[in-house]
Design a protein around this motif. Structure first.
Motif, short mmCIF file in Angstrom:
data_model
loop_
_atom_site.label_atom_id
_atom_site.label_comp_id
_atom_site.label_asym_id
_atom_site.label_seq_id
_atom_site.Cartn_x
_atom_site.Cartn_y
_atom_site.Cartn_z
N UNK A 123 0.83 -1.21 0.00
CA UNK A 123 0.00 0.00 0.00
C UNK A 123 0.86 1.26 0.00
N UNK A 124 1.95 1.23 0.76
CA UNK A 124 2.86 2.38 0.82
C UNK A 124 3.53 2.61 -0.52
N UNK A 125 4.10 1.57 -1.09
CA UNK A 125 4.84 1.71 -2.34
C UNK A 125 3.95 2.06 -3.52
N UNK A 126 2.70 1.66 -3.46
CA UNK A 126 1.75 1.98 -4.52
C UNK A 126 1.06 3.32 -4.29
N UNK A 127 1.36 3.97 -3.19
CA UNK A 127 0.79 5.29 -2.90
C UNK A 127 -0.64 5.26 -2.42
N UNK A 128 -1.11 4.11 -1.98
CA UNK A 128 -2.49 4.00 -1.51
C UNK A 128 -2.66 4.38 -0.05
N UNK A 129 -1.55 4.36 0.71
CA UNK A 129 -1.66 4.60 2.15
C UNK A 129 -0.31 5.09 2.68
N UNK A 130 -0.35 5.98 3.63
CA UNK A 130 0.87 6.48 4.27
C UNK A 130 1.29 5.55 5.40
N UNK A 131 2.49 5.78 5.91
CA UNK A 131 2.97 5.02 7.06
C UNK A 131 2.01 5.21 8.23
N UNK A 132 1.62 6.45 8.48
CA UNK A 132 0.74 6.75 9.61
C UNK A 132 -0.61 6.04 9.48
N UNK A 133 -1.14 6.00 8.27
CA UNK A 133 -2.42 5.32 8.06
C UNK A 133 -2.30 3.83 8.36
N UNK A 134 -1.23 3.22 7.91
CA UNK A 134 -1.03 1.79 8.19
C UNK A 134 -0.87 1.54 9.68
N UNK A 135 -0.11 2.39 10.35
CA UNK A 135 0.08 2.22 11.79
C UNK A 135 -1.24 2.34 12.55
N UNK A 136 -2.09 3.24 12.11
CA UNK A 136 -3.38 3.40 12.79
C UNK A 136 -4.31 2.21 12.53
#
Length: 70
Positions: A15-28
């Motif tokens: 998701x991060x590498x494809x630009x679908x989600x930020x680090x912060x979004x994944x952590x949450x």
């Protein structure tokens, strides 16, 4: 538990590498493993641009011209 973490990490990394989600979004999304995920995802975010190579425009044009004339 390790397999589950590996699956979460793979999904977050994609998701991060494809630009679908930020680090912060994944952590949450995964607070139970956020402490382990955070350094991995931040490192990936930091080094990912090093793997995005685009040849200079002149090289791209020459390659396209060669391909068309072949």
């Amino acid at each position: 538990m390790r397999r589950k973490f590996d699956e979460i990490f793979e999904e977050c990394l994609s998701a991060l590498l494809e630009g679908r989600r930020s680090v912060e979004e994944s952590l949450s999304l995964y607070p139970s493993v956020a402490a382990e995920l955070e350094p991995l995802l931040r490192t990936a975010a930091e080094i990912a641009p090093a793997f995005e190579y685009r040849p200079p425009a002149a090289v791209q044009k020459r390659a396209l011209a060669e391909k068309i004339s072949a």
